[in-house]
Design a protein around this motif. Sequence first.
Motif, mmCIF file in Angstrom:
data_model
loop_
_atom_site.group_PDB
_atom_site.id
_atom_site.type_symbol
_atom_site.label_atom_id
_atom_site.label_comp_id
_atom_site.label_asym_id
_atom_site.label_seq_id
_atom_site.Cartn_x
_atom_site.Cartn_y
_atom_site.Cartn_z
ATOM 1 N N GLN A 39 6.420 3.936 -6.187
ATOM 2 C CA GLN A 39 7.734 3.424 -6.532
ATOM 3 C C GLN A 39 8.740 3.837 -5.467
ATOM 4 O O GLN A 39 8.961 5.026 -5.238
ATOM 5 C CB GLN A 39 8.180 3.936 -7.904
ATOM 6 N N ALA A 40 9.331 2.840 -4.824
ATOM 7 C CA ALA A 40 10.366 3.064 -3.833
ATOM 8 C C ALA A 40 11.728 3.015 -4.511
ATOM 9 O O ALA A 40 11.882 2.414 -5.580
ATOM 10 C CB ALA A 40 10.281 2.010 -2.728
ATOM 11 N N VAL A 62 -1.616 -3.304 1.487
ATOM 12 C CA VAL A 62 -2.278 -2.115 2.013
ATOM 13 C C VAL A 62 -3.731 -2.365 2.391
ATOM 14 O O VAL A 62 -4.394 -1.457 2.905
ATOM 15 C CB VAL A 62 -2.204 -0.933 1.025
ATOM 16 N N LYS A 63 -4.227 -3.554 2.167
ATOM 17 C CA LYS A 63 -5.615 -3.860 2.486
ATOM 18 C C LYS A 63 -5.891 -3.654 3.975
ATOM 19 O O LYS A 63 -5.132 -4.096 4.829
ATOM 20 C CB LYS A 63 -5.957 -5.297 2.091
ATOM 21 N N GLU A 87 7.710 0.825 5.173
ATOM 22 C CA GLU A 87 7.751 0.276 3.826
ATOM 23 C C GLU A 87 6.764 0.939 2.875
ATOM 24 O O GLU A 87 6.779 0.661 1.674
ATOM 25 C CB GLU A 87 7.518 -1.246 3.841
ATOM 26 N N ASP A 88 5.909 1.813 3.383
ATOM 27 C CA ASP A 88 5.026 2.598 2.526
ATOM 28 C C ASP A 88 5.748 3.788 1.905
ATOM 29 O O ASP A 88 5.192 4.465 1.040
ATOM 30 C CB ASP A 88 3.809 3.101 3.306
ATOM 31 N N THR A 89 6.957 4.051 2.354
ATOM 32 C CA THR A 89 7.738 5.164 1.820
ATOM 33 C C THR A 89 7.999 4.973 0.334
ATOM 34 O O THR A 89 8.541 3.953 -0.090
ATOM 35 C CB THR A 89 9.073 5.303 2.568
ATOM 36 N N SER A 121 8.547 7.832 8.673
ATOM 37 C CA SER A 121 9.725 7.736 9.521
ATOM 38 C C SER A 121 9.451 8.402 10.859
ATOM 39 O O SER A 121 8.706 9.376 10.947
ATOM 40 C CB SER A 121 10.928 8.396 8.856
ATOM 41 N N SER A 122 10.076 7.866 11.904
ATOM 42 C CA SER A 122 9.969 8.453 13.228
ATOM 43 C C SER A 122 11.116 9.412 13.510
ATOM 44 O O SER A 122 11.149 10.078 14.537
ATOM 45 C CB SER A 122 9.931 7.358 14.295
#
Length: 122
Positions: A39-40, A62-63, A87-89, A121-122
């Motif tokens: 959940q973002a 995510v595949k 966007e995986d955050t 994040s970078s």
Amino acid sequence: QVQLVESGGGLVQPGGSLRLSCTVSGSIFSINAMGWYRQAPGKQRELVAITRTGSIDYTDSVKGRFTISRDNAKNTVYLQMSSVKPEDTAVYYCNVNLVTIRNLYRRVADYWGQGTQVTVSS
């Protein structure tokens, strides 16, 4: 008393990797399914991956990047996250559908982990 304990979250750079773990403890008769949700902020919780006996499913986003696996002897489910994107955050939650025996009756229910933060994040 069934408990789920998650670990492995943290900060990772885009393109990097991370492995989440979820261990289930308690008086467990059997496990039907183990999965990961996320959940973002400002968004609904979504299914990421789920493993049942003989089948594994992933959400399309995510595949090819994430892999879910189980260690039945340890009652543990893992989520190997590779090539991560911003966007995986999200907060990642472990979910387990299992069977317990209480007063000689079978009980089927879902249990949730406490959640672990993953920040890309970078």
